[in-house]
Structures are given as C-alpha cells and as structure tokens.
Design a protein around this motif. Structure first.
Motif, PDB file in Angstrom:
ATOM      1  N   ILE A  59       0.846  -1.198   0.000  1.00 56.64           N
ATOM      2  CA  ILE A  59       0.000   0.000   0.000  1.00 56.64           C
ATOM      3  C   ILE A  59       0.882   1.250   0.000  1.00 56.64           C
ATOM      4  CG2 ILE A  59      -1.675   1.306   1.392  1.00 56.64           C
ATOM      5  CD1 ILE A  59      -2.834  -1.416   2.264  1.00 56.64           C
ATOM      6  N   ALA A  60       1.946   1.199   0.784  1.00 52.65           N
ATOM      7  CA  ALA A  60       2.856   2.352   0.849  1.00 52.65           C
ATOM      8  C   ALA A  60       3.513   2.596  -0.505  1.00 52.65           C
ATOM      9  CB  ALA A  60       3.912   2.113   1.922  1.00 52.65           C
ATOM     10  N   ALA A  61       3.856   1.511  -1.203  1.00 57.26           N
ATOM     11  CA  ALA A  61       4.499   1.661  -2.512  1.00 57.26           C
ATOM     12  C   ALA A  61       3.553   2.341  -3.493  1.00 57.26           C
ATOM     13  CB  ALA A  61       4.924   0.294  -3.048  1.00 57.26           C
ATOM     14  N   MET A  62       2.285   1.983  -3.433  1.00 56.58           N
ATOM     15  CA  MET A  62       1.304   2.623  -4.303  1.00 56.58           C
ATOM     16  C   MET A  62       1.200   4.100  -3.959  1.00 56.58           C
ATOM     17  SD  MET A  62       0.273   0.151  -6.079  1.00 56.58           S
ATOM     18  CE  MET A  62      -1.309   0.295  -6.836  1.00 56.58           C
ATOM     19  N   GLY A  63       1.192   4.373  -2.677  1.00 58.48           N
ATOM     20  CA  GLY A  63       1.085   5.756  -2.213  1.00 58.48           C
ATOM     21  C   GLY A  63       2.248   6.582  -2.711  1.00 58.48           C
ATOM     22  N   LYS A  64       3.432   5.998  -2.678  1.00 55.10           N
ATOM     23  CA  LYS A  64       4.632   6.700  -3.093  1.00 55.10           C
ATOM     24  C   LYS A  64       4.568   7.076  -4.569  1.00 55.10           C
ATOM     25  CE  LYS A  64       9.185   6.925  -1.591  1.00 55.10           C
ATOM     26  NZ  LYS A  64       9.758   6.775  -0.347  1.00 55.10           N
ATOM     27  N   ALA A  65       4.089   6.116  -5.346  1.00 52.13           N
ATOM     28  CA  ALA A  65       3.984   6.370  -6.781  1.00 52.13           C
ATOM     29  C   ALA A  65       3.020   7.528  -7.045  1.00 52.13           C
ATOM     30  CB  ALA A  65       3.495   5.097  -7.483  1.00 52.13           C
ATOM     31  N   GLN A  66       2.166   7.809  -6.078  1.00 50.25           N
ATOM     32  CA  GLN A  66       1.146   8.839  -6.261  1.00 50.25           C
ATOM     33  C   GLN A  66       1.520  10.163  -5.631  1.00 50.25           C
ATOM     34  OE1 GLN A  66      -1.559   8.452  -7.880  1.00 50.25           O
ATOM     35  NE2 GLN A  66      -1.329   6.275  -8.267  1.00 50.25           N
ATOM     36  N   GLU A  67       2.663  10.224  -4.987  1.00 53.17           N
ATOM     37  CA  GLU A  67       2.955  11.362  -4.133  1.00 53.17           C
ATOM     38  C   GLU A  67       2.698  12.719  -4.782  1.00 53.17           C
ATOM     39  OE1 GLU A  67       6.783  11.011  -2.174  1.00 53.17           O
ATOM     40  OE2 GLU A  67       5.693   9.939  -0.619  1.00 53.17           O
ATOM     41  N   GLY A  68       3.126  12.853  -6.049  1.00 56.10           N
ATOM     42  CA  GLY A  68       2.944  14.110  -6.745  1.00 56.10           C
ATOM     43  C   GLY A  68       1.504  14.584  -6.765  1.00 56.10           C
ATOM     44  N   ILE A  69       0.605  13.662  -6.964  1.00 49.86           N
ATOM     45  CA  ILE A  69      -0.804  14.040  -7.085  1.00 49.86           C
ATOM     46  C   ILE A  69      -1.483  14.099  -5.721  1.00 49.86           C
ATOM     47  CG2 ILE A  69      -2.632  13.748  -8.791  1.00 49.86           C
ATOM     48  CD1 ILE A  69      -1.409  11.073  -9.546  1.00 49.86           C
ATOM     49  N   GLU A  70      -0.754  13.725  -4.655  1.00 52.85           N
ATOM     50  CA  GLU A  70      -1.345  13.818  -3.334  1.00 52.85           C
ATOM     51  C   GLU A  70      -2.617  12.988  -3.253  1.00 52.85           C
ATOM     52  OE1 GLU A  70      -1.904  15.329  -0.012  1.00 52.85           O
ATOM     53  OE2 GLU A  70       0.157  14.685  -0.234  1.00 52.85           O
ATOM     54  N   ASP A  71      -2.560  11.810  -3.762  1.00 55.74           N
ATOM     55  CA  ASP A  71      -3.774  11.003  -3.691  1.00 55.74           C
ATOM     56  C   ASP A  71      -3.443   9.600  -3.223  1.00 55.74           C
ATOM     57  OD1 ASP A  71      -6.419  11.957  -5.899  1.00 55.74           O
ATOM     58  OD2 ASP A  71      -6.480  11.188  -3.867  1.00 55.74           O
ATOM     59  N   SER A  72      -4.473   8.818  -3.005  1.00 55.34           N
ATOM     60  CA  SER A  72      -4.211   7.529  -2.390  1.00 55.34           C
ATOM     61  C   SER A  72      -3.778   6.483  -3.409  1.00 55.34           C
ATOM     62  CB  SER A  72      -5.435   7.038  -1.640  1.00 55.34           C
ATOM     63  OG  SER A  72      -6.040   6.005  -2.353  1.00 55.34           O
ATOM     64  N   SER A  91      -4.174  -5.823  -9.383  1.00 54.97           N
ATOM     65  CA  SER A  91      -3.063  -5.743  -8.447  1.00 54.97           C
ATOM     66  C   SER A  91      -1.774  -6.209  -9.109  1.00 54.97           C
ATOM     67  CB  SER A  91      -3.348  -6.549  -7.190  1.00 54.97           C
ATOM     68  OG  SER A  91      -3.739  -7.832  -7.567  1.00 54.97           O
ATOM     69  N   GLY A  92      -1.901  -6.827 -10.297  1.00 53.35           N
ATOM     70  CA  GLY A  92      -0.718  -7.168 -11.070  1.00 53.35           C
ATOM     71  C   GLY A  92       0.054  -5.917 -11.467  1.00 53.35           C
ATOM     72  N   PHE A  93      -0.628  -4.778 -11.445  1.00 53.02           N
ATOM     73  CA  PHE A  93       0.020  -3.516 -11.799  1.00 53.02           C
ATOM     74  C   PHE A  93       0.508  -2.759 -10.582  1.00 53.02           C
ATOM     75  CE2 PHE A  93      -3.249  -4.501 -14.924  1.00 53.02           C
ATOM     76  CZ  PHE A  93      -2.512  -4.489 -16.097  1.00 53.02           C
ATOM     77  N   MET A  94       0.424  -3.409  -9.460  1.00 58.37           N
ATOM     78  CA  MET A  94       0.808  -2.725  -8.234  1.00 58.37           C
ATOM     79  C   MET A  94       2.291  -2.405  -8.229  1.00 58.37           C
ATOM     80  SD  MET A  94      -1.471  -4.537  -5.277  1.00 58.37           S
ATOM     81  CE  MET A  94      -0.071  -5.014  -4.349  1.00 58.37           C
ATOM     82  N   ALA A  95       2.618  -1.245  -7.679  1.00 58.53           N
ATOM     83  CA  ALA A  95       4.027  -0.888  -7.547  1.00 58.53           C
ATOM     84  C   ALA A  95       4.677  -1.849  -6.553  1.00 58.53           C
ATOM     85  CB  ALA A  95       4.124   0.540  -7.042  1.00 58.53           C
ATOM     86  N   LEU A  96       5.926  -2.169  -6.808  1.00 55.59           N
ATOM     87  CA  LEU A  96       6.597  -3.095  -5.897  1.00 55.59           C
ATOM     88  C   LEU A  96       7.100  -2.374  -4.663  1.00 55.59           C
ATOM     89  CD1 LEU A  96       8.620  -5.465  -8.217  1.00 55.59           C
ATOM     90  CD2 LEU A  96       6.600  -5.999  -6.823  1.00 55.59           C
ATOM     91  N   PRO A  97       6.887  -2.962  -3.511  1.00 55.67           N
ATOM     92  CA  PRO A  97       7.326  -2.303  -2.284  1.00 55.67           C
ATOM     93  C   PRO A  97       8.837  -2.374  -2.141  1.00 55.67           C
ATOM     94  CG  PRO A  97       6.403  -4.455  -1.790  1.00 55.67           C
ATOM     95  CD  PRO A  97       6.225  -4.254  -3.258  1.00 55.67           C
ATOM     96  N   SER A  98       9.372  -1.470  -1.359  1.00 55.31           N
ATOM     97  CA  SER A  98      10.807  -1.507  -1.171  1.00 55.31           C
ATOM     98  C   SER A  98      11.161  -2.729  -0.331  1.00 55.31           C
ATOM     99  CB  SER A  98      11.295  -0.236  -0.479  1.00 55.31           C
ATOM    100  OG  SER A  98      11.139  -0.366   0.919  1.00 55.31           O
TER     101      SER A  98
END
Ligand code: SF4
Ligand code: SF4
Lengths: 321, 100
Positions: A59-72, A91-98
């Motif tokens: 979930i955090a990785a997805m959030g990070k990818a969105q940071e610029g737009i300030e969205d979830s 969810s296959g398109f989910m960003a990979l977590p660190s």
C-alpha cells in the motif's frame, strides 16, 4: 482527483469477493516471514497474521507512486476501472514495495513468533492458506461481502481443527473476536492478541531495557477490545519507562489511518496532529505503536522528527535476547 | 423543501444496535471528534430519525470520513453506538446509491 467513493469501495469489495483479499499479494510474499522458524502447519492454536503487516508495504508503494498528485494508492485501481478489475487482477500492476520496508514489516511478525516461542506457546501457522480478515471491507460497511468472506476464513480454521487464534494487530483481533461471532452461527474460536497471551503466560524478561518511550495506543485495542494494560505491563516489566501523550489510554487519539483508503489528505492531517502530541510527550524518547496502520501512517507524518517502533521490537530485545 | 421518507429509519436500522434515538443532542461527540465531524453523529442521526433521506445522502463524504475510532462513543453520556450507527449508514448508501 478526489476518489470516487462508490467505485473505490466497489473495487475493494470485488477484490475480497473474487480474490479473497483487498489487494492480493502472492502467497510467497505473505508467508516469507515464517521461513526458517519451523512453525508447523495448522495446529490447535495458530498464529494468525491476518496479512495486515504484509500488505502495508504494498500500500505504501502505491502511495509513493502517487505522491505528486497527493492522492491515495487506490487511484491506480480506479483509473483501470471496476469492470476491468473484475476480469484482470489489477493488483498485477501494483508498484513493488521496497525490500527494506518489507523486511522491517516481516521482522515484526518474526518478533511476535519468537516472543510466543519464548513464552512456551505451542502454535502453528496456516501459511499460504491464511486469508485476510476483511477488516477494511467491514469498516466500509459492505457487510454482505464480508459475511461470505468471514465464512471462508472460518472454514479454513475448521479444516485444520483450530480452536485458539493468536492475532498480531488490533483490527484483526477485533474482526475475529467481536465481529465474526455476529456473522457466523456457532462460531467458537478463542481469540487473543499476542500481547494478551504473553502476559497470561507470565513471560519473563531476559534483559532490562533502561529507556523511555511514548505509548501510542491503538484506538481499536483501547476502545473496541480493551487491550490497555498488557502493553504497559510488558514494557514496565522490562524496565521501560512509559510516557503518555495528552490523549492516551482509553482516550487515545486515532492516527487517522482509517481515512487513508478514501481521504488520504485527511488521514495525513490527523497523523500530523498525533505526531505533535507524541513530540510534546517526549520526542527524544521515541514512540511505540502496536498496529501496522498506526505505524505506517505516523511514520510518514513524523518526517523523521520522532523515532517510531513497533512494540514487538522492544519486547524482543527484552524478552528474547 | 426536504422530502420525507417515512421508511428511512427502518431501512437503515437492520438490528437493534442502531440506537440513534438514544442521542440527547448534547454535542460532546462533535467536540471530541478528531475529524471535526460536526454533523456526525447527532445531526445525521436526527435526519435519519426524521426520514430526511436527501439530507443524509448529501453528506456522504462526512459519513465515509469517520474513522470509526470511537473517541465520541467513549465520551457519549447516552451510550449511543455511534461508530456502529455510521457503519449502518454506509451499508445503506453502498446498497442504495453505489449499488454494491
Ligand atoms: S455525545 Fe452521544 S448523546 Fe451527545 S450528541 Fe453525541 S451521540 Fe448524542
Ligand atoms: S468515530 Fe467518527 S464521529 Fe466518532 S470521534 Fe471518531 S471520527 Fe469522529
């Protein structure tokens, strides 16, 4: 872009219904933490992770990818649309977590397993058959989907003859102890959080930690499940001095995390308010959390001004080393 | 003019746990709410009891912003099941508006 509430809830509910998790993660990632711990599969008493600690890094990785737009993180799903999600697992398109974040969340589960072993508890684990509890879907009020899901979770426990369930976080504890009995006729699982089990077993510290920490109670433990003394007892017995923030114990202030899936901005503001309270109680001391949602949300908001730790890290240092 | 749906409260109330009518409108809940939800629970619950469905639906964002943290409940003098009542409203909206 504000999130369309109905579509967001729809996607999460579809995921739970079709894929048995709000954001499905691979069995390998979900069970990796247990490698090398020799925990048997099944058993009368099981440690049930409820997948929350494993899901947060995604979930955090997805959030990070969105940071610029300030969205979830959910914006990714919404863009693809609910109809697509029903056919293709988005969810296959989910960003990979660190990797490091995954390791630190997995470490919490390892800590908990080690603490239980240290306390002499015999327990198993359901490995890849373990299912998410559905806590988010319950919060969002999609009760029919939740009910069907709860039955599936219960059936897996029954398949392995489970009688006692040890939980690792407040939301899962609440689901299994207080919500499921209302959804499933004849529900008979005994559910305790690992903090309660450790106190009941009278676990003895092996080293004294002479330090101070600020206690951030989870609102679900404090106000739904009455888990308030256990965390204090375990830390005090290990020589830890506890500092209480302005709102504490039964009146603890929510970290704001539950707003994250629909209103990430509001979640952030609430977390910041709590971080300020923690700082006033003693920023130098650092603070402990006992819920993965509190942990991730407060850590993001703390911007390095306060050191946050899951309580299991301190407990492991005191009781297992 | 607001439309009144006399069945509204019965549609929202699925079990006896929905106890909005116990509220005495003291305002403690709003004062302690970390989200500053002024409408929730008292005004919204009142709308439900009065059958003012439109007014409830116009406040969807408030209903889904609630953290279900129970800070309000821990301070409520009338033991209103505020968080559970909010979930009842969500269930209703999920079904009726979002067709979930
Ligand atoms: S605190 Fe309880 S009685 Fe007072 S307004 Fe809120 S819900 Fe009603
Ligand atoms: S449960 Fe909802 S209404 Fe009550 S204090 Fe928490 S956020 Fe506010």
């Amino acid at each position: 872009m504000p999130l369309p509430t109905g579509d967001t809830i729809g996607i999460l509910a579809d995921n739970l219904r079709i894929r048995h998790s709000v954001l499905p993660i691979s069995a390998k990632s979900a069970t990796r933490w247990a490698r090398g711990l020799n925990i048997p599969k099944g058993a009368r008493t099981v440690l049930y992770t409820g997948m929350m600690y494993q899901l947060i890094p995604y979930i955090a990785a997805m959030g990070k990818a969105q940071e610029g737009i300030e969205d979830s993180f959910l914006v990714n799903f919404i863009k693809l649309g609910r109809q697509v999600n029903k056919v293709i697992n988005v969810s296959g398109f989910m960003a990979l977590p660190s990797k490091s974040m995954q390791e630190s969340y997995n470490r919490i589960l390892v800590n908990i397993a080690r603490l239980l072993q240290q306390a002499g508890v015999q327990f198993g684990y359901l490995y890849e058959e373990e299912l998410y509890s559905g806590a988010l879907i319950y919060d969002l009020g999609v009760d029919d989907v939740l009910k069907a899901h709860a039955r599936k979770v219960y059936d897996v426990f029954k398949k392995y003859g489970v009688q006692n369930v040890i939980t690792v976080d407040p939301h899962t504890t609440n689901m299994l102890r207080s919500v499921y009995p209302k959804l499933i006729d004849g529900y008979d699982l005994q559910v305790q959080s690992y903090l309660e089990v450790l106190v009941e077993r009278g676990i003895e510290p092996r080293s004294r930690l002479d330090l101070e920490v600020v206690m951030h109670d989870s609102c679900v433990y404090a106000r739904y499940e009455n888990v308030l003394n256990e965390q204090r007892t375990l830390l005090k017995n290990a020589g830890v001095a506890i500092k209480e923030p302005a709102d504490s114990g039964k009146f603890t202030l929510c970290c704001g995390g539950p707003a994250e899936s629909l209103y990430p901005k509001k979640a952030k503001e609430r977390a910041r308010q709590r971080v300020e309270q923690i700082k006033q109680a003693g920023a130098a001391a650092g603070a402990v959390t006992m819920c993965p949602i509190c942990y991730v949300n407060l850590q993001k908001a703390a911007r390095g001004e306060v050191q946050l730790e899951d309580i299991s890290n301190l407990l492991t240092q005191a009781y297992c080393m | 003019m607001a439309l009144v749906n006399p069945d509204f409260v019965n549609e929202v109330k699925r079990t006896e746990e929905f106890n909005a009518s116990a509220c005495m409108n003291c305002g403690v809940c709003s004062a302690v709410c970390p989200m500053g939800l002024e409408l929730l629970p008292r005004k919204l619950f009142r709308y439900v009891l009065l059958g003012l469905e439109d007014k409830v639906l116009a406040n969807t964002e408030t209903i889904y912003s609630c953290l279900l943290c129970k800070m309000c409940e821990a301070n409520c003098p009338a033991q209103v099941h505020i968080a559970e009542n909010v979930r009842f409203l969500r269930y209703y909206i999920n079904k009726k508006v979002f067709k979930l």
